[in-house]
Every structure is written in C-alpha cells, then in structure tokens.
Design a protein around this motif. Sequence first.
Motif, PDB file in Angstrom:
ATOM      1  N   GLN A  15      -2.725 -16.669   9.964  1.00 50.60           N
ATOM      2  CA  GLN A  15      -3.316 -16.036  11.154  1.00 50.60           C
ATOM      3  C   GLN A  15      -2.279 -15.180  11.871  1.00 50.60           C
ATOM      4  O   GLN A  15      -2.593 -14.097  12.363  1.00 50.60           O
ATOM      5  N   SER A  16      -1.018 -15.637  11.890  1.00 46.77           N
ATOM      6  CA  SER A  16       0.035 -14.908  12.609  1.00 46.77           C
ATOM      7  C   SER A  16       0.395 -13.592  11.914  1.00 46.77           C
ATOM      8  O   SER A  16       1.019 -12.732  12.524  1.00 46.77           O
ATOM      9  N   TRP A  17       0.028 -13.429  10.637  1.00 48.16           N
ATOM     10  CA  TRP A  17       0.330 -12.188   9.915  1.00 48.16           C
ATOM     11  C   TRP A  17      -0.656 -11.081  10.263  1.00 48.16           C
ATOM     12  O   TRP A  17      -0.346  -9.904  10.094  1.00 48.16           O
ATOM     13  N   ILE A  18      -1.858 -11.434  10.701  1.00 48.74           N
ATOM     14  CA  ILE A  18      -2.926 -10.446  10.904  1.00 48.74           C
ATOM     15  C   ILE A  18      -2.519  -9.418  11.965  1.00 48.74           C
ATOM     16  O   ILE A  18      -2.093  -9.774  13.056  1.00 48.74           O
ATOM     17  N   GLY A  19      -2.604  -8.152  11.573  1.00 48.28           N
ATOM     18  CA  GLY A  19      -2.296  -7.043  12.471  1.00 48.28           C
ATOM     19  C   GLY A  19      -0.815  -6.716  12.606  1.00 48.28           C
ATOM     20  O   GLY A  19      -0.450  -5.792  13.328  1.00 48.28           O
ATOM     21  N   LYS A  20       0.057  -7.474  11.928  1.00 44.17           N
ATOM     22  CA  LYS A  20       1.510  -7.277  12.059  1.00 44.17           C
ATOM     23  C   LYS A  20       2.047  -6.442  10.888  1.00 44.17           C
ATOM     24  O   LYS A  20       1.647  -6.655   9.748  1.00 44.17           O
ATOM     25  N   GLU A  21       2.993  -5.551  11.195  1.00 44.94           N
ATOM     26  CA  GLU A  21       3.676  -4.803  10.135  1.00 44.94           C
ATOM     27  C   GLU A  21       4.672  -5.735   9.458  1.00 44.94           C
ATOM     28  O   GLU A  21       5.490  -6.360  10.120  1.00 44.94           O
ATOM     29  N   ARG A  22       4.583  -5.810   8.126  1.00 42.78           N
ATOM     30  CA  ARG A  22       5.494  -6.653   7.351  1.00 42.78           C
ATOM     31  C   ARG A  22       6.049  -5.847   6.177  1.00 42.78           C
ATOM     32  O   ARG A  22       5.470  -4.864   5.769  1.00 42.78           O
ATOM     33  N   TYR A  23       7.128  -6.319   5.626  1.00 45.08           N
ATOM     34  CA  TYR A  23       7.737  -5.717   4.439  1.00 45.08           C
ATOM     35  C   TYR A  23       8.021  -4.229   4.615  1.00 45.08           C
ATOM     36  O   TYR A  23       7.546  -3.390   3.862  1.00 45.08           O
ATOM     37  N   HIS A  24       8.825  -3.916   5.611  1.00 42.16           N
ATOM     38  CA  HIS A  24       9.277  -2.535   5.798  1.00 42.16           C
ATOM     39  C   HIS A  24      10.217  -2.196   4.648  1.00 42.16           C
ATOM     40  O   HIS A  24      11.167  -2.930   4.391  1.00 42.16           O
ATOM     41  N   GLU A  25       9.913  -1.111   3.946  1.00 45.44           N
ATOM     42  CA  GLU A  25      10.726  -0.685   2.809  1.00 45.44           C
ATOM     43  C   GLU A  25      10.990   0.807   2.931  1.00 45.44           C
ATOM     44  O   GLU A  25      10.200   1.535   3.508  1.00 45.44           O
ATOM     45  N   GLU A  26      12.101   1.239   2.349  1.00 45.65           N
ATOM     46  CA  GLU A  26      12.386   2.664   2.234  1.00 45.65           C
ATOM     47  C   GLU A  26      12.477   2.976   0.750  1.00 45.65           C
ATOM     48  O   GLU A  26      13.000   2.170  -0.025  1.00 45.65           O
ATOM     49  N   SER A  27      11.937   4.143   0.343  1.00 46.24           N
ATOM     50  CA  SER A  27      11.976   4.495  -1.077  1.00 46.24           C
ATOM     51  C   SER A  27      13.431   4.559  -1.542  1.00 46.24           C
ATOM     52  O   SER A  27      14.318   4.915  -0.777  1.00 46.24           O
ATOM     53  N   GLU A  28      13.657   4.185  -2.800  1.00 44.63           N
ATOM     54  CA  GLU A  28      15.012   4.149  -3.346  1.00 44.63           C
ATOM     55  C   GLU A  28      15.514   5.534  -3.717  1.00 44.63           C
ATOM     56  O   GLU A  28      16.689   5.709  -3.984  1.00 44.63           O
ATOM     57  N   PHE A  29      14.620   6.522  -3.772  1.00 43.16           N
ATOM     58  CA  PHE A  29      15.020   7.876  -4.147  1.00 43.16           C
ATOM     59  C   PHE A  29      14.117   8.870  -3.419  1.00 43.16           C
ATOM     60  O   PHE A  29      12.991   8.550  -3.068  1.00 43.16           O
ATOM     61  N   PRO A  30      14.632  10.079  -3.172  1.00 45.38           N
ATOM     62  CA  PRO A  30      13.826  11.083  -2.461  1.00 45.38           C
ATOM     63  C   PRO A  30      12.713  11.631  -3.358  1.00 45.38           C
ATOM     64  O   PRO A  30      12.812  11.593  -4.588  1.00 45.38           O
ATOM     65  N   VAL A  31      11.683  12.144  -2.720  1.00 51.51           N
ATOM     66  CA  VAL A  31      10.585  12.799  -3.431  1.00 51.51           C
ATOM     67  C   VAL A  31      11.163  14.000  -4.167  1.00 51.51           C
ATOM     68  O   VAL A  31      11.962  14.753  -3.612  1.00 51.51           O
ATOM     69  N   GLU A  32      10.791  14.152  -5.442  1.00 50.48           N
ATOM     70  CA  GLU A  32      11.281  15.307  -6.187  1.00 50.48           C
ATOM     71  C   GLU A  32      10.216  15.831  -7.140  1.00 50.48           C
ATOM     72  O   GLU A  32       9.379  15.087  -7.629  1.00 50.48           O
TER      73      GLU A  32
END
Length: 175
Positions: A15-32
């Motif tokens: 229930q505590s997960w609902i509506g929360k941002e989780r698992y913030h990640e950044e791509s390992e490589f730039p768009v190419e």
Amino acid sequence: GETRDMAEDLPAEIQSWIGKERYHEESEFPVEMGYVWTTCASVENGNPLYWDEAVAQEITGGPIAMPTMISVWFRPHHWAPGRTREVQPLQVHFDLKERLGLPEAVMTDNTIVFGEPVRPGDRLKTCQILHSVSPPKTTKLGTGRFWEIEVRYTNQKGEFVGAEHYTGFGYRRDA
C-alpha cells in the motif's frame, strides 16, 4: 465496500508503494543515432525523418529517435564497468510477484504516451510508479491480482519525454 476490502488484504508495505516514484535510474549511455538506424533497418522502416537530416530539421527541428524506442535506452548492456548488480526492467512488477507470492504473471495491456522528442545526446532518466493493485480475482489463468505500473521518462533537462503504462496480472495456477 471494495476499496476497504482491498486495503485490508493488501500488505501495508505494498500500500505504501502506491503513487510513489521508485527505482530512479539514469541510462548508462546517451541516445545515439546508430541505435536508431539499426532499429529502423531491422524493421525496414525507411521514414526519412530518421535517415535524412534535412527532413528531420524541417519536421522536428533536428534528428530524433523513434518514439517507440523509449525503453531501449534503459536496456543495459550485458556488461558495464563498475556495475555491481543486475539491472531488471519493471522491477516493481517483480517486487509485487515476490511479496504477494504470485509466481506467474502476464502483461495484459501496454500503452505508451509520448512527450518531448528524444534526441541524440540526451541522457534519459526513469522511475516506476505503482498506481493500483486489485483485490484478488480469479481468471481462467488462476487466482491473483491485477496491477497498474507507470514507467515515466524524462530527459537531462527534466522534460517529460514519455511514459509506458502496464497492466499486469500476477497469479497462482489453480490446483
């Protein structure tokens, strides 16, 4: 009512997960563009928007990645220097299966919403948001729960570039 019943039998942790941002990640490589051209070639997509810089400049103000490639930028390479853990897409889905004891799962729906174009050089960020978990339901697959997860994507400027909305059904086969 159904809302009260759902809350009573859904573990407080979930229930505590609902509506929360989780698992913030950044791509390992730039768009190419190499990835874009390889993807276009694999499906024989000859759209000049992706192949002709003058056309891209006229239509979108410069080159862009195919919008449907949004999740590609988060598919990690098999190996990366310094990586210490396995990266799994849609981790919230696997967390739900594990915590609710639902070994089987299928995705029943997937919708993608597009925002600003993704451009070469962009460094994308993502997070996962659990929007809902249903009360227990029985389908022809078995007994389990439906859940709705959003995977939200932004660029290095913080602009919304897209979101994938998934509906999953985690279940246990009926004996």
